[in-house]
Motif scaffolding. Structure first.
Motif: not given
Length: 542
Positions: A310-337
Motif C-alpha cells: 500500500r505504499r504510494v510512490q512518485r513516478v517521474r518522467k525521464a524521456l519524451e514519448p516517441p513519435g505520436q505517442a501521448r500520455t494516457d492522461l492526454a489521450i483521455l482528456a482529448e477524448l473527453a473534449r
C-alpha cells in the motif's frame, strides 16, 4: 483484507517475523523484490513454510514444503484450522473480542480431519499437524499468497480460508503478524485503489453507496450509475449474448491473457468497435479498429504507483514519448473534449490532488510529502498523518474500534476441469523470473535466463508416455491443443504438468486453460486444467 482492498503488512515485517507461510506463490520468480525481504526474514531466524503443488525455487528455500494437489487449498486450510482447535491453540481472547462467525466456522471445519486432508490433498497428516502447531504457537507470523490461491473457480473462498487461520490465531493487526496478498503486476494495487474495479470508486468506496456517489458527482459534475459494473469475465459473457458491442482496452492484452483463448478471440473478432491504447502493438491491438499509441508510464510520464504494501510512490518522467505517442492522461482528456466535455489539460499532480480530496485513504499524500518521505502507505487521511505501516490495529484496541472481523465457513470443492482417463494430467500455469505475462513487454528483449516455452512434466510421466526430453508433443485439453516441446522437471510429481503464458505467439497456452470463473472475483481457473499428452506421430489430422 477484512474490508480494505489491500494487504495488512509492510514488506519490512516479513524480515522481523517468526514464521512465514508462503501459500500458492513462487515469489522467488514472480515477486523477486518481496522475496529479497522474505529471505532477510529467513536469515534472521524465521521459519519458512511453502504450500505449493510444485517444489518451486521458492520452496527450495523452505524449512517445510507442503506439496498439495492442485485445487485442494481449502481442504488443507480447514484441516490446519481444525487441528489448531483440537489442540486448544486458538487465540480465544482475540476471537471473543474481535471476530464474528466463529461457531459456524468451528462446525464447518470439524469434518476436516488430518486423515481426510491427507487423502484429499496428498500432504502427510504429520506435516499438516506440524505446520498447524507452528503457525498457532508463533509469536508473529506472516501469511502470504498470490495467484496460486486466486486463479481458481472458488478464489474468494480460498482467500477466506486463509483469513480464517489468521483470525483463529490472532495473526493480524500487529507488527510482524498479518495477511499479505502479493499483487501480480506493477501497480495492480494502485489501479484498484484509483477505482479501476467495477464495484469501487477511488479510495475503496462502494459504487452502490449513495453517500459515496454523491461526493464524486458533485466534483465530477456527472451522474454515476448506482449499480456495480461488469468485471472482465462478465464482459465476455455480455459479448457472447450481444449485450456488449464495443470495447476500449487500455494497457491490457485480453486476446492472449484470458482463459479459453479460442473463445476470447472469437468474441473479440465479433465486436463492432474495439479501441486499444497501448505502448506496443499487442495481439489485441492488431484486432482493434482504432489504436492509440501511449507513453510508457514508468519513464515517459508523471504520476504515482502503489505497491503491495500500500505504499504510494512518485513516478517521474525521464524521456519524451516517441513519435505520436501521448500520455494516457492526454489521450483521455482529448477524448473527453471530442465527446463534449472539456477537462482542459490537467497535470498529473492536479488529477492526484482531486483524487486526494475525494479519497480518505490518500488525503495526506501530497506530491511534496511523497517526495520528502519516499512514499506513504494508505490510509493517510491528512497532512499530519504518518501513513499506516500495518492495518487493523483497531482489532487489538481497548475499547474495541470499528466492526469485528468475520470468519467465513467455506467448503472444499475440486477443480471444475476434472481428471479422467481421457484427460489424466493436471496442468497448472505460472510465471518465470525472466519474462512478463503474455510476453508483450519482455519477449522482444534478450535474456540469458530465457528459454522457449515448454511443457514441464515429471521424468516418470515422460517414461510412461514414451516421450523424450525435448520432444515436441501435442498437449490436448477439452478446449483445444498446442504443440510444445517437453521438458523433464524433477521437481514435479507424476501427474502434474506446468506451462507459462509468456510465449503466446509461439505456444498459445491459453488455448488449453478453462474459463471456469469465480462468480465474485471474476477470475478464471488458470491453475487447474485437465490435459492429455500425445505423441505427434500418433496424431491423425482430420
Amino acid at each position: 483484507m477484512l474490508g480494505a482492498g489491500g494487504g495488512t503488512s509492510s514488506y519490512r515485517e516479513v524480515e522481523e517475523t517468526d514464521l512465514i507461510l508462503l501459500w500458492g506463490s513462487n515469489a522467488r520468480e514472480a515477486h523477486p523484490i518481496y522475496f529479497h525481504h522474505l529471505l532477510r526474514g529467513v536469515r534472521n531466524g524465521a521459519r519458512l513454510v511453502v504450500v505449493d503443488p510444485r517444489r518451486t525455487v521458492s520452496a527450495q528455500w523452505a524449512d517445510t514444503w507442503l506439496g498439495l494437489d492442485v485445487g485442494t487449498d481449502i481442504a488443507l486450510a480447514n484441516a490446519i484450522g481444525r487441528e489448531i482447535l483440537a489442540s486448544g491453540l486458538e487465540n480465544r481472547a482475540f476471537i471473543a473480542r474481535a471476530t464474528t462467525g466463529f461457531d459456524a466456522y468451528r462446525a464447518c471445519v470439524e469434518k476436516y480431519t488430518l486423515e481426510y486432508a491427507e487423502r484429499e490433498t496428498g500432504v502427510p497428516a504429520a506435516a499438516i499437524r506440524d505446520v498447524a502447531h507452528a503457525y498457532a504457537r508463533a509469536d508473529r507470523a506472516q501469511l502470504c499468497w498470490t495467484l496460486g490461491i486466486t486463479e481458481h473457480h472458488n478464489a474468494v473462498d480460498n482467500v477466506f480460508a486463509l483469513i480464517n487461520l489468521a483470525l483463529l490465531t490472532g495473526h493480524v493487526g500487529r507488527w510482524g503478524s498479518g495477511l499479505v496478498p502479493l499483487r501480480g503486476q506493477n501497480n495492480v494495487q494502485g489501479g484498484g485503489d484509483m477505482g479501476g474495479l467495477p464495484n469501487k470508486l477511488p479510495g475503496g468506496q462502494d459504487v452502490e453507496s449513495p453517500e459515496a456517489r454523491a461526493k464524486f458527482e458533485r466534483v465530477w459534475k456527472a451522474t454515476i450509475p448506482s449499480r456495480c459494473g461488469w468485471h472482465l469475465s462478465q464482459m465476455f459473457e455480455a459479448m457472447e449474448h450481444g449485450k456488449l458491442r464495443s470495447l476500449y482496452v487500455i494497457g491490457e492484452n485480453p486476446a492472449q491473457s484470458e482463459a479459453d483463448q479460442a473463445r476470447v478471440m472469437r468474441l473479440l473478432a465479433g465486436l463492432d468497435h474495439v479501441v486499444a491504447q497501448d505502448i506496443f502493438l499487442t495481439r489485441t491491438a492488431q484486432m482493434a479498429h482504432v489504436v492509440l499509441p501511449s507513453a510508457a508510464s514508468w519513464c515517459e510520464d508523471e504520476g504515482t504507483v502503489t505497491s503491495s504494501e500500500r505504499r504510494v510512490q512518485r513516478v517521474r518522467k525521464a524521456l519524451e514519448p516517441p513519435g505520436q505517442a501521448r500520455t494516457d492522461l492526454a489521450i483521455l482528456a482529448e477524448l473527453a473534449r471530442r465527446l463534449g466535455t472539456d477537462w482542459g489539460n490537467p497535470s498529473a499532480e492536479e488529477v492526484w490532488d482531486e483524487l486526494r480530496s475525494l479519497s480518505p485513504w490518500h488525503g495526506g499524500m501530497s506530491y511534496r510529502r511523497l517526495e520528502e518521505l519516499g512514499g506513504l502507505q494508505w490510509p493517510c487521511p491528512d497532512q499530519s498523518h504518518p501513513g499506516s505501516p500495518f492495518l487493523h490495529g483497531r482489532l487489538w484496541k481497548d475499547p474495541f474500534e470499528g466492526p469485528p472481523a468475520p470468519f467465513h465457513a467455506v467448503e472444499h470443492e475440486p477443480p471444475v476441469d476434472g481428471l479422467t482417463e481421457e484427460f489424466p494430467i493436471r496442468l497448472t500455469t505460472g510465471r518465470r523470473l525472466d519474462s512478463y505475462n503474455t510476453g508483450v513487454q519482455s519477449a522482444g528483449y534478450a535474456s540469458p535466463l530465457r528459454r522457449p516455452e515448454t511443457l514441464d512434466i515429471a521424468p516418470e510421466d515422460g517414461e510412461r508416455l514414451d516421450v523424450r526430453d525435448g520432444e515436441v508433443v501435442r498437449a490436448v485439453s477439452r478446449r483445444g491443443s498446442v504443440d510444445v516441446p517437453v521438458r523433464f522437471d524433477e521437481t514435479l510429481r507424476p501427474g502434474l504438468a506446468f506451462m507459462t503464458l509468456h510465449f503466446q505467439d509461439d505456444v498459445p497456452t491459453n488455448v488449453l486453460t478453462i474459463d471456469a470463473v469465480d462468480p465474485r472475483s471474476g477470475t478464471a481457473e488458470f491453475k487447474a486444467s485437465a490435459i492429455r499428452i500425445e505423441k505427434r506421430a500418433a496424431t491423425v489430422s482430420v
